[in-house]
Design a protein around this motif. Structure first.
Motif, short mmCIF file in Angstrom:
data_model
loop_
_atom_site.label_atom_id
_atom_site.label_comp_id
_atom_site.label_asym_id
_atom_site.label_seq_id
_atom_site.Cartn_x
_atom_site.Cartn_y
_atom_site.Cartn_z
N GLY A 44 -46.59 36.89 9.99
CA GLY A 44 -45.41 36.34 9.33
C GLY A 44 -44.76 37.35 8.40
O GLY A 44 -45.34 38.38 8.08
N VAL A 45 -43.53 37.03 7.98
CA VAL A 45 -42.84 37.90 7.03
C VAL A 45 -42.79 37.25 5.63
O VAL A 45 -42.30 37.86 4.69
CB VAL A 45 -41.41 38.25 7.49
CG1 VAL A 45 -41.45 39.20 8.69
CG2 VAL A 45 -40.59 37.01 7.82
N GLY A 46 -43.30 36.02 5.55
CA GLY A 46 -43.33 35.34 4.27
C GLY A 46 -44.24 34.14 4.34
O GLY A 46 -44.51 33.62 5.42
N LEU A 47 -44.75 33.72 3.17
CA LEU A 47 -45.62 32.55 3.13
C LEU A 47 -45.54 31.94 1.73
O LEU A 47 -45.64 32.64 0.73
CB LEU A 47 -47.07 32.96 3.46
CG LEU A 47 -48.07 31.83 3.70
CD1 LEU A 47 -47.80 31.12 5.03
CD2 LEU A 47 -49.51 32.36 3.69
N ALA A 48 -45.36 30.62 1.70
CA ALA A 48 -45.32 29.91 0.42
C ALA A 48 -46.64 29.18 0.22
O ALA A 48 -47.30 28.81 1.19
CB ALA A 48 -44.16 28.91 0.42
N ALA A 49 -47.02 28.97 -1.05
CA ALA A 49 -48.32 28.36 -1.36
C ALA A 49 -48.50 26.98 -0.72
O ALA A 49 -49.60 26.64 -0.28
CB ALA A 49 -48.52 28.29 -2.87
N ASN A 50 -47.40 26.19 -0.62
CA ASN A 50 -47.49 24.87 0.05
C ASN A 50 -48.11 25.00 1.43
O ASN A 50 -48.79 24.11 1.91
CB ASN A 50 -46.14 24.22 0.34
CG ASN A 50 -45.17 24.24 -0.78
OD1 ASN A 50 -45.07 25.23 -1.48
ND2 ASN A 50 -44.46 23.15 -0.95
N GLN A 51 -47.78 26.11 2.09
CA GLN A 51 -48.20 26.28 3.49
C GLN A 51 -49.70 26.48 3.65
O GLN A 51 -50.21 26.41 4.77
CB GLN A 51 -47.46 27.46 4.11
CG GLN A 51 -45.97 27.20 4.27
CD GLN A 51 -45.29 28.37 4.92
OE1 GLN A 51 -44.97 29.35 4.26
NE2 GLN A 51 -45.09 28.29 6.22
N VAL A 52 -50.39 26.76 2.53
CA VAL A 52 -51.86 26.82 2.60
C VAL A 52 -52.44 25.69 1.74
O VAL A 52 -53.60 25.73 1.34
CB VAL A 52 -52.42 28.21 2.19
CG1 VAL A 52 -52.04 29.26 3.24
CG2 VAL A 52 -51.94 28.64 0.81
#
Ligand code: NI
Length: 165
Positions: A44-52
């Motif tokens: 990925g090129v980005g990840l937000a904390a919600n996604q984990v």
């Protein structure tokens, strides 16, 4: 470090607003390291904390996907936007689903670094798109919510069909 499981649509955590980080703890630093590893593992090129599954206002980004050059921002806030662009977007939480999304061409963002410094960052191009996408995540908004009322409904129906298979 660990690769975490990426939460998939329609999980509620993706549709919930994350909370500001008041004080950066060792747990937050570990979360960031794991988010970076997870982002790279998922290409990925980005990840937000919600996604984990963590409802904290933290996101990581890597426009060039080069290890060691990741960007980490906490409590981000867009303070200015300029122009509009429409380009295809995808999301690690909505696999194999791409739609053109309208977003600002250029943004100015105020955010905290992992060291606790407040910075003002200007972004354009892919980075601007990533920042807006990740800040949306932190606000419980997904790119399928950004397609306009009719297209959003259609996209979600299509997703529900795909998920039920
Ligand atoms: Ni996403």
């Amino acid at each position: 470090m660990a690769v975490l499981k990426v939460v998939k649509y329609p999980d509620q955590v993706l549709q919930t607003k994350a909370k500001d980080v008041k004080q950066i703890t060792e747990e937050d630093r570990r979360l960031v390291r794991d988010m970076i590893e997870t982002m790279h593992a998922e290409e990925g090129v980005g990840l937000a904390a919600n996604q984990v599954g963590a409802l904290k206002r933290i996101f990581v980004a890597s426009a060039d996907q080069v290890k060691g050059r990741e960007l980490v921002y906490l409590n981000p806030r867009i303070i200015k936007k300029q122009g509009t662009v429409k380009e295809f977007e995808g999301c690690l939480s909505i696999p194999e689903f791409y739609e053109p999304v309208r977003s600002a061409k250029k943004i100015w963002m105020k955010a905290m670094t992992l060291e606790g410094r407040t910075e003002e960052v200007k972004a354009e191009g892919l980075l601007s798109r990533i920042f807006q996408h990740e800040i949306d995540h932190l606000n419980g908004i997904l790119f399928v919510d950004r397609l306009g009322i009719f297209k959003s409904k259609f996209a979600k129906k299509k997703l529900a069909k795909k998920l039920s298979r």
